[in-house]
Write an enzyme that holds these catalytic residues in place. Structure first.
Site, PDB file in Angstrom:
ATOM      1  N   ARG A  91       0.845  -1.204   0.000  1.00 20.41           N
ATOM      2  CA  ARG A  91       0.000   0.000   0.000  1.00 20.41           C
ATOM      3  C   ARG A  91       0.874   1.244   0.000  1.00 20.41           C
ATOM      4  O   ARG A  91       0.429   2.333   0.332  1.00 20.41           O
ATOM      5  CB  ARG A  91      -0.871   0.041   1.256  1.00 20.41           C
ATOM      6  CG  ARG A  91      -1.840  -1.083   1.369  1.00 20.41           C
ATOM      7  CD  ARG A  91      -2.750  -0.796   2.557  1.00 20.41           C
ATOM      8  NE  ARG A  91      -3.347  -2.015   3.040  1.00 20.41           N
ATOM      9  CZ  ARG A  91      -3.982  -2.101   4.201  1.00 20.41           C
ATOM     10  NH1 ARG A  91      -4.068  -1.037   5.000  1.00 20.41           N
ATOM     11  NH2 ARG A  91      -4.523  -3.237   4.584  1.00 20.41           N
ATOM     12  N   GLY A  92       2.168   1.046  -0.282  1.00 18.92           N
ATOM     13  CA  GLY A  92       3.054   2.214  -0.367  1.00 18.92           C
ATOM     14  C   GLY A  92       3.705   2.593   0.956  1.00 18.92           C
ATOM     15  O   GLY A  92       4.312   3.663   1.062  1.00 18.92           O
ATOM     16  N   LEU A  94       6.290   1.114   2.557  1.00 16.74           N
ATOM     17  CA  LEU A  94       7.757   1.115   2.442  1.00 16.74           C
ATOM     18  C   LEU A  94       8.215   2.388   1.716  1.00 16.74           C
ATOM     19  O   LEU A  94       9.158   3.047   2.154  1.00 16.74           O
ATOM     20  CB  LEU A  94       8.250  -0.118   1.683  1.00 16.74           C
ATOM     21  CG  LEU A  94       9.761  -0.106   1.414  1.00 16.74           C
ATOM     22  CD1 LEU A  94      10.553  -0.176   2.713  1.00 16.74           C
ATOM     23  CD2 LEU A  94      10.172  -1.242   0.493  1.00 16.74           C
ATOM     24  N   TYR A 123      15.050  -2.493  -3.535  1.00 19.21           N
ATOM     25  CA  TYR A 123      15.605  -1.169  -3.230  1.00 19.21           C
ATOM     26  C   TYR A 123      16.127  -0.362  -4.413  1.00 19.21           C
ATOM     27  O   TYR A 123      16.462   0.813  -4.248  1.00 19.21           O
ATOM     28  CB  TYR A 123      16.703  -1.309  -2.168  1.00 19.21           C
ATOM     29  CG  TYR A 123      16.146  -1.757  -0.832  1.00 19.21           C
ATOM     30  CD1 TYR A 123      15.517  -0.849   0.007  1.00 19.21           C
ATOM     31  CD2 TYR A 123      16.206  -3.084  -0.422  1.00 19.21           C
ATOM     32  CE1 TYR A 123      14.981  -1.249   1.229  1.00 19.21           C
ATOM     33  CE2 TYR A 123      15.672  -3.494   0.794  1.00 19.21           C
ATOM     34  CZ  TYR A 123      15.063  -2.569   1.612  1.00 19.21           C
ATOM     35  OH  TYR A 123      14.528  -2.960   2.817  1.00 19.21           O
ATOM     36  N   PHE A 405      23.886  -6.325   8.731  1.00 18.52           N
ATOM     37  CA  PHE A 405      23.399  -5.476   9.831  1.00 18.52           C
ATOM     38  C   PHE A 405      21.911  -5.183   9.667  1.00 18.52           C
ATOM     39  O   PHE A 405      21.340  -5.483   8.653  1.00 18.52           O
ATOM     40  CB  PHE A 405      24.204  -4.173   9.927  1.00 18.52           C
ATOM     41  CG  PHE A 405      24.381  -3.421   8.636  1.00 18.52           C
ATOM     42  CD1 PHE A 405      23.358  -2.612   8.127  1.00 18.52           C
ATOM     43  CD2 PHE A 405      25.561  -3.518   7.903  1.00 18.52           C
ATOM     44  CE1 PHE A 405      23.517  -1.916   6.943  1.00 18.52           C
ATOM     45  CE2 PHE A 405      25.723  -2.833   6.713  1.00 18.52           C
ATOM     46  CZ  PHE A 405      24.704  -2.026   6.226  1.00 18.52           C
TER      47      PHE A 405
END
Ligand SMILES: CC(C)(COP(=O)(O)OP(=O)(O)OC[C@H]1O[C@@H](n2cnc3c(N)ncnc32)[C@H](O)[C@@H]1OP(=O)(O)O)[C@@H](O)C(=O)NCCC(=O)NCCS
Length: 405
Positions: A91-92, A94, A123, A405
């Site tokens: 749904r946006g 991120l 990404y 990490f």
């Protein structure tokens, strides 16, 4: 849906719960949160908060200082603990968290962001480029012999966490200072990440063992590993799984790996997160039987292209103009003239056109402009510009980050 910084420990617990959910665990307990806060700043956790106050997503950033070519340590946002609950995916959320986070990183003046991606498809749209590769070795013990003539040095001792806290950091620091992709570790980082061993993070393995190689009384290599013990019909079939192996000299490298490959009762030595130029390829008599598997390593984002390019060193100072495209961070969209190690915006004609994520792929030296061209990721407007750019960006060795990490 609001994206905002966490202000309380309970909010941090809620904002890290989505990623913890995917690890198949309950919400982080007090011990976990307490430990986390020893190397993580609470306000660097962004939370996605619904109207009723429920937190359904989170994205954090560690304040790292990462080595770039030339041995300079650059302030870097180490993006971590990114997750959105399955009830709220696609749904946006991120995208909104990445927006808030990168604006924050820019305000803090960190030229770089870096992360480990759970999936390579996520990404790139935010300007992160694949910047380093890793290799995993699964050495069949029966084929663990070295080529003739490899000499080992020193002696290996198993040490406890307190001794390790004295002996490991100097070994790590020696390599970190000159290896792009590695970052500085504080004492708190060592004590709360490498040198702890909660039972629910052992994944079926033994407690952590720490082997230190000393040469003339000086630690020159170490290995942190677990034994995953099993027995077959014909005897022990234990897998030795390394967590981190670091050595400062060629002799120390050979010696610590000889130690690992010779532990009795093991059938396989499984070593992930190794650099792609690992000496083991040339040390082993039968490198094919180390079954190397490649995978992505660090993903890097040039948050401030000018500062990032000016921070690293170069092998040549031939001037080159890069036309950088950056949808997500339009402040970077410009023609950048790189000359004498400094990047400034210019009205000069461009030599190369590329996306900021592709520039990130060559930034640490993990890939070359030639690699980009062969994949159709850079446009050459001036003949020979790819060659010149590679001569300029050339680095010694490849980037390596030994820790997720
Ligand atoms: C990955 C994750 C954070 C995405 O969150 P989300 O809120 O569903 O993502 P968004 O709705 O903002 O999607 C943003 C874009 O990324 C794409 N995307 C998101 N996750 C993706 C995935 N796993 N694979 C491919 N594309 C993905 C979406 O399709 C969307 O594309 P668009 O902008 O071109 O339309 C979420 O699925 C998640 O928590 N996954 C499990 C944990 C995880 O992998 N975390 C990342 C750790 S590095």
């Amino acid at each position: 849906m609001q994206i905002r910084r966490c202000t309380t420990i309970d909010e941090l617990r809620e904002a890290t719960s989505p990623i913890v959910h995917y690890f198949g665990r309950d919400k982080p307990d007090d011990e976990w949160v307490e430990r986390w806060l020893r190397f993580f700043e609470l306000e660097r956790m962004h939370a996605a908060v619904e109207d009723d106050g429920a937190i359904v997503g989170g994205a954090g950033a560690l304040s790292l200082r990462m080595t770039v070519p030339g041995g300079v340590q650059v302030p870097t946002a180490g993006v971590t603990a990114v997750g959105v609950l399955p009830t709220h995916r696609r749904r946006g959320i991120l995208r909104s968290m990445m927006r808030a986070q990168i604006d924050d990183v820019r305000e803090r003046g960190e030229p770089l962001a870096a992360l480990w991606a759970s999936e390579e498809t996520i990404y790139g749209r935010y300007g992160y480029g694949l910047a380093s590769l890793n290799v995993q070795f699964d050495v069949d013990k029966a084929f663990g012999a070295f080529r003739p003539g490899v000499e080992t040095v020193g002696r290996v001792r198993l040490v406890d966490f307190d001794t390790a806290a004295q002996q490991l950091p100097p070994v790590y620091d020696t390599l970190q200072r000159s290896t792009p992709g590695m970052y500085e570790r504080s004492e708190a980082w060592w004590r709360n990440r490498q040198l702890v061993d909660p039972e629910n993070f052992r994944f079926g393995g033994s407690p952590k063992h720490i082997a230190v190689l000393e040469v003339d009384g000086e630690p020159q290599a170490y290995a942190i590993y677990r034994l995953h013990v099993s027995f077959g019909d014909l005897g022990p079939e234990t897998k030795l799984r390394t967590i981190e192996v670091v050595a400062t000299t060629p002799e120390a490298t050979a010696s610590i790996w000889r130690y690992l490959l010779d532990v009795d009762w093991t059938k396989t030595v499984s070593a992930g997160l190794q650099p792609v130029d690992h000496p083991l390829f040339l040390l082993l008599a039968r490198p094919n039987f180390s079954k190397p598997t490649l995978s992505d390593g660090l993903w890097v984002r040039l948050v401030d292209v000018g500062a990032a390019l000016s921070a690293r060193s170069y092998a040549g100072d031939g001037a080159i103009v890069l036309d950088v495209r950056d949808d997500f961070c339009p402040w970077n969209e410009a023609r950048w003239r790189l000359a004498g190690g400094e990047a400034t915006t210019t009205e000069d004609e461009a030599d190369l056109v590329l996306d900021v994520a592709d520039l990130a792929s060559v930034y640490l030296g993990g890939f070359t402009f030639r690699d980009l061209r062969r994949a159709g990721r850079v446009e050459e407007l001036t003949d020979g510009a790819v060659y010149l750019a590679d001569a300029t960006f050339r680095t010694e060795g490849v980037p390596w980050c030994p820790e997720i990490f």
